[in-house]
Design a protein around this motif. Structure first.
Motif, PDB file in Angstrom:
ATOM      1  N   THR A 195      20.293   3.949 -20.315  1.00  0.00           N
ATOM      2  CA  THR A 195      21.397   4.675 -20.932  1.00  0.00           C
ATOM      3  C   THR A 195      21.452   4.390 -22.426  1.00  0.00           C
ATOM      4  OG1 THR A 195      22.682   4.539 -18.885  1.00  0.00           O
ATOM      5  CG2 THR A 195      23.892   5.030 -20.910  1.00  0.00           C
ATOM      6  N   VAL A 196      21.395   3.122 -22.794  1.00  0.00           N
ATOM      7  CA  VAL A 196      21.445   2.730 -24.200  1.00  0.00           C
ATOM      8  C   VAL A 196      20.188   3.198 -24.929  1.00  0.00           C
ATOM      9  CG1 VAL A 196      21.596   0.791 -25.799  1.00  0.00           C
ATOM     10  CG2 VAL A 196      22.889   0.736 -23.661  1.00  0.00           C
ATOM     11  N   VAL A 197      19.035   2.977 -24.321  1.00  0.00           N
ATOM     12  CA  VAL A 197      17.761   3.336 -24.940  1.00  0.00           C
ATOM     13  C   VAL A 197      17.704   4.826 -25.248  1.00  0.00           C
ATOM     14  CG1 VAL A 197      15.264   3.479 -24.582  1.00  0.00           C
ATOM     15  CG2 VAL A 197      16.502   1.413 -23.912  1.00  0.00           C
ATOM     16  N   MET A 198      18.180   5.654 -24.313  1.00  0.00           N
ATOM     17  CA  MET A 198      18.120   7.093 -24.518  1.00  0.00           C
ATOM     18  C   MET A 198      19.064   7.530 -25.634  1.00  0.00           C
ATOM     19  SD  MET A 198      16.243   9.435 -23.346  1.00  0.00           S
ATOM     20  CE  MET A 198      16.108  11.121 -23.921  1.00  0.00           C
ATOM     21  N   HIS A 199      20.230   6.917 -25.725  1.00  0.00           N
ATOM     22  CA  HIS A 199      21.151   7.258 -26.801  1.00  0.00           C
ATOM     23  C   HIS A 199      20.572   6.858 -28.162  1.00  0.00           C
ATOM     24  CE1 HIS A 199      24.144   8.118 -23.730  1.00  0.00           C
ATOM     25  NE2 HIS A 199      24.925   8.581 -24.676  1.00  0.00           N
ATOM     26  N   ILE A 200      19.921   5.712 -28.221  1.00  0.00           N
ATOM     27  CA  ILE A 200      19.283   5.287 -29.472  1.00  0.00           C
ATOM     28  C   ILE A 200      18.180   6.265 -29.861  1.00  0.00           C
ATOM     29  CG2 ILE A 200      17.793   3.519 -30.501  1.00  0.00           C
ATOM     30  CD1 ILE A 200      19.454   1.422 -29.020  1.00  0.00           C
ATOM     31  N   SER A 201      17.418   6.713 -28.875  1.00  0.00           N
ATOM     32  CA  SER A 201      16.348   7.676 -29.143  1.00  0.00           C
ATOM     33  C   SER A 201      16.913   8.967 -29.729  1.00  0.00           C
ATOM     34  CB  SER A 201      15.591   7.973 -27.839  1.00  0.00           C
ATOM     35  OG  SER A 201      14.624   8.976 -28.040  1.00  0.00           O
ATOM     36  N   ARG A 202      18.021   9.449 -29.173  1.00  0.00           N
ATOM     37  CA  ARG A 202      18.628  10.679 -29.675  1.00  0.00           C
ATOM     38  C   ARG A 202      19.171  10.488 -31.086  1.00  0.00           C
ATOM     39  NH1 ARG A 202      21.760  12.326 -24.168  1.00  0.00           N
ATOM     40  NH2 ARG A 202      23.524  12.513 -25.573  1.00  0.00           N
ATOM     41  N   ILE A 203      19.750   9.324 -31.373  1.00  0.00           N
ATOM     42  CA  ILE A 203      20.267   9.048 -32.710  1.00  0.00           C
ATOM     43  C   ILE A 203      19.130   9.008 -33.724  1.00  0.00           C
ATOM     44  CG2 ILE A 203      21.350   7.274 -34.156  1.00  0.00           C
ATOM     45  CD1 ILE A 203      23.075   6.545 -31.725  1.00  0.00           C
ATOM     46  N   ARG A 204      18.027   8.352 -33.354  1.00  0.00           N
ATOM     47  CA  ARG A 204      16.885   8.252 -34.264  1.00  0.00           C
ATOM     48  C   ARG A 204      16.372   9.634 -34.668  1.00  0.00           C
ATOM     49  NH1 ARG A 204      13.479   3.486 -31.177  1.00  0.00           N
ATOM     50  NH2 ARG A 204      14.132   1.715 -32.466  1.00  0.00           N
ATOM     51  N   LYS A 205      16.324  10.555 -33.723  1.00  0.00           N
ATOM     52  CA  LYS A 205      15.820  11.890 -34.018  1.00  0.00           C
ATOM     53  C   LYS A 205      16.705  12.610 -35.024  1.00  0.00           C
ATOM     54  CE  LYS A 205      13.533  12.488 -29.530  1.00  0.00           C
ATOM     55  NZ  LYS A 205      13.526  13.217 -28.242  1.00  0.00           N
ATOM     56  N   LYS A 206      17.950  12.182 -35.127  1.00  0.00           N
ATOM     57  CA  LYS A 206      18.890  12.863 -36.012  1.00  0.00           C
ATOM     58  C   LYS A 206      18.994  12.220 -37.395  1.00  0.00           C
ATOM     59  CE  LYS A 206      21.608  14.374 -32.035  1.00  0.00           C
ATOM     60  NZ  LYS A 206      22.900  14.342 -31.312  1.00  0.00           N
ATOM     61  N   ILE A 207      18.827  10.895 -37.471  1.00  0.00           N
ATOM     62  CA  ILE A 207      19.058  10.233 -38.766  1.00  0.00           C
ATOM     63  C   ILE A 207      17.805   9.691 -39.428  1.00  0.00           C
ATOM     64  CG2 ILE A 207      21.396   9.562 -38.057  1.00  0.00           C
ATOM     65  CD1 ILE A 207      20.231   6.639 -37.865  1.00  0.00           C
ATOM     66  N   GLU A 208      16.769   9.417 -38.644  1.00  0.00           N
ATOM     67  CA  GLU A 208      15.575   8.795 -39.200  1.00  0.00           C
ATOM     68  C   GLU A 208      14.669   9.827 -39.885  1.00  0.00           C
ATOM     69  OE1 GLU A 208      15.018   5.669 -39.305  1.00  0.00           O
ATOM     70  OE2 GLU A 208      16.006   4.676 -37.608  1.00  0.00           O
ATOM     71  N   PRO A 209      14.112   9.503 -41.051  1.00  0.00           N
ATOM     72  CA  PRO A 209      13.128  10.394 -41.670  1.00  0.00           C
ATOM     73  C   PRO A 209      11.936  10.630 -40.746  1.00  0.00           C
ATOM     74  CG  PRO A 209      13.904   8.772 -43.253  1.00  0.00           C
ATOM     75  CD  PRO A 209      14.445   8.362 -41.916  1.00  0.00           C
ATOM     76  N   GLU A 210      11.526   9.576 -40.028  1.00  0.00           N
ATOM     77  CA  GLU A 210      10.471   9.669 -39.032  1.00  0.00           C
ATOM     78  C   GLU A 210      10.924   8.899 -37.796  1.00  0.00           C
ATOM     79  OE1 GLU A 210       6.224   9.435 -40.442  1.00  0.00           O
ATOM     80  OE2 GLU A 210       7.210   8.517 -42.175  1.00  0.00           O
ATOM     81  N   ALA A 211      11.289   9.626 -36.750  1.00  0.00           N
ATOM     82  CA  ALA A 211      11.827   8.982 -35.552  1.00  0.00           C
ATOM     83  C   ALA A 211      10.824   8.018 -34.923  1.00  0.00           C
ATOM     84  CB  ALA A 211      12.246  10.039 -34.535  1.00  0.00           C
ATOM     85  N   GLU A 212       9.517   8.328 -35.066  1.00  0.00           N
ATOM     86  CA  GLU A 212       8.487   7.479 -34.474  1.00  0.00           C
ATOM     87  C   GLU A 212       8.295   6.181 -35.261  1.00  0.00           C
ATOM     88  OE1 GLU A 212       8.050  10.572 -35.440  1.00  0.00           O
ATOM     89  OE2 GLU A 212       8.170  11.639 -33.525  1.00  0.00           O
ATOM     90  N   LYS A 213       8.752   6.178 -36.533  1.00  0.00           N
ATOM     91  CA  LYS A 213       8.665   4.972 -37.370  1.00  0.00           C
ATOM     92  C   LYS A 213      10.064   4.678 -37.914  1.00  0.00           C
ATOM     93  CE  LYS A 213       3.920   6.057 -38.809  1.00  0.00           C
ATOM     94  NZ  LYS A 213       3.027   6.347 -39.970  1.00  0.00           N
ATOM     95  N   PRO A 214      10.908   4.102 -37.077  1.00  0.00           N
ATOM     96  CA  PRO A 214      12.316   3.927 -37.449  1.00  0.00           C
ATOM     97  C   PRO A 214      12.516   3.134 -38.732  1.00  0.00           C
ATOM     98  CG  PRO A 214      11.987   3.478 -35.111  1.00  0.00           C
ATOM     99  CD  PRO A 214      10.629   3.588 -35.725  1.00  0.00           C
ATOM    100  N   LYS A 215      13.401   3.639 -39.545  1.00  0.00           N
ATOM    101  CA  LYS A 215      13.756   2.992 -40.806  1.00  0.00           C
ATOM    102  C   LYS A 215      15.050   2.194 -40.655  1.00  0.00           C
ATOM    103  CE  LYS A 215      15.017   4.443 -45.547  1.00  0.00           C
ATOM    104  NZ  LYS A 215      15.070   5.614 -46.452  1.00  0.00           N
ATOM    105  N   TYR A 216      15.935   2.679 -39.801  1.00  0.00           N
ATOM    106  CA  TYR A 216      17.247   2.064 -39.653  1.00  0.00           C
ATOM    107  C   TYR A 216      17.400   1.254 -38.362  1.00  0.00           C
ATOM    108  CZ  TYR A 216      18.571   5.070 -43.559  1.00  0.00           C
ATOM    109  OH  TYR A 216      18.635   5.664 -44.783  1.00  0.00           O
TER     110      TYR A 216
END
Length: 235
Positions: A195-216
């Protein structure tokens, strides 16, 4: 204006059981539907505050129903299903679900999870004082509960917003998924790591310049997750 909870399941027994338990927990405005078509009608008429949705309906797949709903609404959706594999759960979250409960279930657990969703929805819509958290790639406006990136307000669910805000207000600290679930979802032992992992994945796709290489939001192997703030430089 009355706020409704919509229960959608083709099994009358499940609907009646959930209605009884929810009313005992203080919920008064409950609507029930046994098909996707009936649910669509009730959504238009009553604009529910939360939907409990069976995945296998007689006329539509609940996952596809949720995906269509997400085009126009961010109402919390809690899936009920007999499918228990990790793949099925991840698919449910990917389609826009906010929580996932497998059958058979304890109706009191459903009531508890509904309360968590409504709590975060209330926090999401609540406005107090102007407070901005500014980062290089996005801004969190705590007054309007909005995430803004490049002049565009991003589409965030209440729980996604609450999770990102929690990270942003606790930078450079490592949290396990269990700690995140307890602190953000507000419950212990009701959720799973996915549950937590999937929510983090969705957030990364929205805020990260590159979701596959997280900046935040960084995954610290074997320990948990850490938010690294990249502050926007003042001009």
């Amino acid at each position: 204006m009355e706020e409704y909870i919509l229960l959608v399941d083709d099994e009358t027994g499940i609907l009646d059981m959930l209605e009884i338990v929810l009313k005992k927990e203080g919920f008064r405005n409950i609507k029930k539907a046994q098909s996707g078509k009936e649910a669509e009608k009730m959504i238009r008429e009553f604009n529910p505050r939360l939907i409990v949705l069976d995945v296998m309906l007689p006329d539509v797949n609940g996952l596809e129903f949720c995906m269509e709903l997400r085009k126009n609404s961010d109402v919390p959706v809690l899936f009920l299903t007999a499918k228990t594999s990790d793949y099925d759960k991840l698919t449910g979250f990917a389609m826009g679900g906010d929580d996932y409960i497998t059958k058979p279930f304890n109706p009191m657990e459903v009531a508890a999870r509904i309360k968590v969703q409504l709590k975060h929805q209330h926090m999401y819509s609540k406005t107090e004082h102007l407070n901005l958290l500014q980062f290089e790639d996005f801004t969190i406006n705590k007054d309007s509960c909005e995430i803004n990136r490049n002049g565009t307000v991003l589409d965030f669910t209440a729980l996604e917003y609450s999770l990102l805000l929690y990270f942003a207000e606790h930078p450079n600290r490592i949290f396990t998924t269990a700690q995140l679930y307890e602190n953000v979802w507000g419950q212990m032992n009701l959720g799973e790591e996915k549950t937590v992992v999937m929510h983090i994945s969705r957030i990364r796709k929205k805020i990260e310049p590159e979701a596959e290489k997280p900046k935040y939001i960084h995954n610290i192997r074997g320990l948990g997750y850490k938010f690294i703030p990249h502050k926007k430089e003042a001009r």
